[in-house]
Structures are given as C-alpha cells and as structure tokens.
Design an enzyme around this catalytic site. Sequence first.
Site, PDB file in Angstrom:
ATOM      1  N   GLN A 162       0.821  -1.212   0.000  1.00 17.22           N
ATOM      2  CA  GLN A 162       0.000   0.000   0.000  1.00 17.22           C
ATOM      3  C   GLN A 162       0.855   1.261   0.000  1.00 17.22           C
ATOM      4  OE1 GLN A 162      -0.454  -2.632   2.063  1.00 17.22           O
ATOM      5  NE2 GLN A 162      -2.595  -2.957   2.566  1.00 17.22           N
TER       6      GLN A 162
ATOM      7  N   ASP B 186      -6.208   1.832  12.769  1.00 15.59           N
ATOM      8  CA  ASP B 186      -7.452   1.120  12.505  1.00 15.59           C
ATOM      9  C   ASP B 186      -8.275   0.892  13.761  1.00 15.59           C
ATOM     10  OD1 ASP B 186      -7.602  -0.122   9.491  1.00 15.59           O
ATOM     11  OD2 ASP B 186      -5.539   0.250  10.132  1.00 15.59           O
TER      12      ASP B 186
END
Length: 352
Positions: free
Chosen positions: A199, A240
């Site tokens: 990513q 997260d």
Amino acid sequence: MPLPTIEWEGDIKGRIRLIDQTLLPNELKFVYCEDIKSIWHAIKTLMVRGAPAIGIAGAMGVILGIRDIHTKDMDTFLKELRQVVTYLGSSRPTAVNLFWGLTRMERIAQENKKRSVHEIKEALLQEALKIQNEDKIICRQIGENGAGFIKDGNGILTHCNAGGLATADYGTALAVLFRAKEQGKRIHVYADETRPLLQGSRLTAWELMHAGIAVTLICDNMAAHVMKQGKVHGVIVGADRIAANGDTANKIGTYGVSILAKEHGIPFYVAAPVSTFDLSIKSGNDIPIEERSPEEITNGFGRRTAPEGVAVFNPAFDVTPAKNITAIITEKGVIHKPSHESIQYLLGKHTS
C-alpha cells in the site's frame, strides 16, 4: 483536490461508486456496487480500504442491504437490518470504524422506529451521506491540528496508506503532510512499501507524487538504515483501532517502525479520528487481529515467490504500545503521551 474514494450515486435506489485500489497505481478504475454482496467483497478484498473509508462503505452498504426489504412490520425490518449489519461486519474484524459506522446506522433506525419503513430507509440514506461529509471535515481538521509538528525541511517516514484513498477526502496521516505543504513547508517523505500488499508503494507514493510532495520509496526493512542516516525527523501513521489506554492497531509492520523510531529518538505520531477509539477495549492485547490469505505472501500479485505447501502466517495488523507513541492527532485535539487518563480527558471534554 483528492479523487473521491467512495461516493453514493442517486437516491435510495442508487449505487456505490468507488476506486478499485487493488489496481493502483497502474490503472485508475471505478467500480460500482449495486448489492450488499458486492460491497462486502469490495471491503474484504481491499478495493476500498483505510479505516474511515471502510466506515463509510459499511454505512452505504447498509442501504444496499435494506432497500429491498419490503415488509411494513417494524420488528421484522429491524431484525433483517441486524442481519445486514452482522454480514457487513464480517468483512474485516480489526477496523473499528466499520463497526462504528454500522452501529450508527442501526441506532438511527432504532431512533426512528415509530416512523414508516420507507421513512426509515430515507433517514438511513441521509445518515450514510452525513457520515461521509463529516469525514471530509474531520480529515481537514486532523491536518490542521498536526501540521505544527512538521517543520520546514523535515524528512518524514510513513507506513501503509492513510491518505485521501483511505478516507472521504484528505486522509489522516497524509492530511498532516498535505496541510504542512499548504503552509509552505518543504518536506521529504520516505514511504515504506508496506509488505505484503504494498500500500505504501502503490498508494501513498502515488498520492504524494500527485500532491507535489517529494517522496522516496523504501523497502520496509530499510527504515532503520534511513533513520540512522539522519534523514527522518518524524514518523506519522494512521490507525485502525485505538484501545482505551492508547495502544494502537495499524498495518502490520507499524509496531516495528515504532521501535526503530524510539531507538533513534524520533517522534512517532498517530493521526486518526476519534471514531477510531474503542474505549470498550482496555489494551491492545484485546484488539482482534485479522489474518489474511497465505496467497498474499506466496503468490503476491499473481507470481509465486515461495515453495508450494510452505506454512504462512499473514496477520494484517499489529499493535503499537502507547509508550512508543509521542502523540495521537485527532480532529478534537492532540493527545500527548497517550494514556487512559489523557484519552479520557480529551474525549470527555468534547462529549460532556
């Protein structure tokens, strides 16, 4: 202006349009989700990813799941809504924003249960759009609150992607960098590639280059060397899920980066909205960690790079202890030296 990561098109009978992030940077393609299975698949396979964006996707996914419920009986409708929420929640277990968005949608239905089913559906659509619009404002404020930590001429290391692609607009960690650039500061970003799905190289480097910010891509195992050379003055990452004591779950490898930063005396910042805090979880030890397919490692991007039959361990996240975090940057303010007390103080101050 960042590209819209995820959008709702049309009225209650509309659809979700999102960028397929699995194809970046080689191809910019929009995918359309018109039923609940397609948005579940998009979340599960990382077509849409990043905690805030997943929260938005979950909320919009509720609309896809409930719009074809034709009962007029409220108890039946709420029961089927619960099934929709449970199904969407099974797509990814670690990102608390997904459950935050789903819970918020379910709460709106409960608050309006004296209205007709049709009216509740409309209220749910408006709530999903509200969640998206709120995230745009939140991202900008995170950038404003964090830019002061970035000095002119700084080198900044980041891990994974916490930019516009991970949110509705501007990002969390990258929002700080975007705002610093807008203030005229010269910065140079070192982007970890972020194994195994890259990513950092596929998404973060792409976003920073489009924003005109100098970026150098490095392999994950090069971070210590770059820090030792004095090229890194700060680390900034997203999150997260953040436990009540400040322990923070983020993309696998973040914990290791925090240890390296501590060893080299480099400040380590986490940028996240307050919706990422999960005060029901006392510490990072209780955060559920998603484990993903072995093929992401053995057959990354379609090419086998490991022997057939080899055992694989593929956790998607790890937990950085609060003691390794210099500050958590939120839209409500900055939590220095995160702890249960400092988190309760900031969150309590803005919810009392």
